[in-house]
Motif scaffolding. Structure first.
Motif, short mmCIF file in Angstrom:
data_model
loop_
_atom_site.label_atom_id
_atom_site.label_comp_id
_atom_site.label_asym_id
_atom_site.label_seq_id
_atom_site.Cartn_x
_atom_site.Cartn_y
_atom_site.Cartn_z
N PRO A 1 1.99 26.00 51.08
CA PRO A 1 1.53 27.22 50.42
C PRO A 1 0.71 28.13 51.34
O PRO A 1 0.76 29.35 51.21
CB PRO A 1 0.70 26.72 49.24
N LEU A 2 -0.02 27.53 52.26
CA LEU A 2 -0.81 28.34 53.20
C LEU A 2 0.12 29.17 54.08
O LEU A 2 -0.13 30.35 54.33
CB LEU A 2 -1.70 27.45 54.06
N TYR A 3 1.20 28.57 54.55
CA TYR A 3 2.16 29.31 55.38
C TYR A 3 2.77 30.46 54.58
O TYR A 3 2.85 31.59 55.06
CB TYR A 3 3.27 28.38 55.88
N LEU A 4 3.20 30.17 53.33
CA LEU A 4 3.82 31.22 52.51
C LEU A 4 2.84 32.36 52.25
O LEU A 4 3.20 33.54 52.35
CB LEU A 4 4.29 30.62 51.18
N PHE A 5 1.62 32.02 51.91
CA PHE A 5 0.62 33.05 51.65
C PHE A 5 0.37 33.90 52.90
O PHE A 5 0.29 35.14 52.83
CB PHE A 5 -0.70 32.43 51.17
N ASN A 6 0.26 33.25 54.04
CA ASN A 6 0.01 33.99 55.28
C ASN A 6 1.14 34.95 55.61
O ASN A 6 0.90 36.03 56.17
CB ASN A 6 -0.21 33.01 56.44
N GLN A 7 2.37 34.58 55.27
CA GLN A 7 3.50 35.49 55.54
C GLN A 7 3.40 36.73 54.65
O GLN A 7 3.70 37.84 55.08
CB GLN A 7 4.83 34.77 55.33
N PHE A 8 2.98 36.54 53.40
CA PHE A 8 2.74 37.69 52.53
C PHE A 8 1.74 38.64 53.18
O PHE A 8 1.93 39.86 53.19
CB PHE A 8 2.18 37.23 51.18
N GLU A 9 0.67 38.07 53.72
CA GLU A 9 -0.37 38.91 54.32
C GLU A 9 0.15 39.66 55.54
O GLU A 9 -0.22 40.81 55.78
CB GLU A 9 -1.58 38.04 54.69
N LYS A 10 1.01 39.01 56.30
CA LYS A 10 1.57 39.67 57.50
C LYS A 10 2.49 40.81 57.11
O LYS A 10 2.52 41.85 57.79
CB LYS A 10 2.31 38.64 58.35
N PHE A 11 3.24 40.65 56.03
CA PHE A 11 4.08 41.75 55.56
C PHE A 11 3.22 42.88 55.02
O PHE A 11 3.54 44.06 55.18
CB PHE A 11 5.06 41.27 54.48
N ARG A 12 2.11 42.55 54.39
CA ARG A 12 1.22 43.57 53.83
C ARG A 12 0.55 44.39 54.92
O ARG A 12 0.39 45.61 54.78
CB ARG A 12 0.13 42.91 52.96
N ASP A 13 0.14 43.73 56.01
CA ASP A 13 -0.61 44.47 57.03
C ASP A 13 0.26 44.98 58.18
O ASP A 13 -0.25 45.59 59.11
CB ASP A 13 -1.77 43.62 57.57
N GLY A 14 1.56 44.72 58.11
CA GLY A 14 2.46 45.27 59.12
C GLY A 14 2.69 44.37 60.32
O GLY A 14 3.44 44.73 61.23
N THR A 15 2.06 43.20 60.35
CA THR A 15 2.29 42.27 61.45
C THR A 15 3.75 41.83 61.48
O THR A 15 4.35 41.68 62.54
CB THR A 15 1.39 41.02 61.31
N ARG A 16 4.31 41.62 60.29
CA ARG A 16 5.75 41.38 60.16
C ARG A 16 6.34 42.57 59.41
O ARG A 16 5.67 43.17 58.56
CB ARG A 16 6.04 40.10 59.36
#
Length: 203
Positions: A71-86
């Motif tokens: 779940p930590l990995y999934l949550f972190n990916q959400f954050e990266k999409f939100r901030d433009g990192t991904r």
């Protein structure tokens, strides 16, 4: 003296990311909270399911499985999409529409699903890929490619998606990106990438 001491002491406040991690850890450590989060996540993933599957197993070969990811990995990916990192046309927009609670609940829901191995890859290539994985990848992703915390699960991922991801890392500019995957993928040949994806998709 008390007033001076308080004034001199640094004020430490938790960042939104730290708050989210604390919430996520508390949910995963409590059966009742985890079940409530799971159910809330199930209600919210209807749109996600069109591509990633309701059970987290992708319906399209170029889209990743989310089932059984930490779940930590999934949550972190959400954050990266939100901030433009991904960046992704769909995910970048979707991540910005979800509340913090929704992002946590979706991560919890998909983390509890069972990942299913794919079929159809070349067994000979898979054998070569298994040896390559043990040398190049197992140190971070685990000896069974199960992943750990913020390291993604690779086992059972669609071969096409894995190939796309590895080639994208090969093309990244190391002066602009800091992921260790640039160095790992950068030395892989086309044949080695095919071997790795053939192995991982069957796990």
């Amino acid at each position: 003296m008390i007033i001076i001491g308080l004034a001199a002491a640094p004020v430490v406040s938790a960042s939104p990311a730290d708050d989210a991690m604390s919430q996520l850890n508390a949910i995963m450590a409590d059966d009742a909270k985890r079940q409530a989060s799971y159910e809330a996540g199930h209600e919210r993933i209807r749109f996600c399911g069109y591509c990633h599957g309701e059970d987290g197993n992708s319906k399209r070969e170029y889209i990743p499985n989310l089932a059984a990811q930490h779940p930590l990995y999934l949550f972190n990916q959400f954050e990266k999409f939100r901030d433009g990192t991904r960046e992704d046309y769909v995910m970048s927009k979707l991540a910005k529409t979800l509340s913090l609670e929704e992002r946590i609940n979706i991560a919890v829901y998909y983390s509890q699903q069972t990942a299913k191995p794919r079929t159809g890859s070349d067994p000979t290539k898979a054998d070569a890929g298994a040896k390559l994985f043990a040398v190049r990848c197992a140190g971070c992703h685990g000896d069974k490619a199960q992943g750990f915390r913020d390291m993604p699960r690779l086992a059972g991922q669609p071969a096409e998606y894995l190939g796309i991801a590895l080639k994208r890392f090969k093309e990244m500019d190391p002066t602009k990106h800091s992921t260790p995957m640039i160095g790992v993928a950068g030395v892989l040949s086309e044949v080695q990438i095919e071997a790795l994806t053939s192995y991982l998709t069957r796990q």
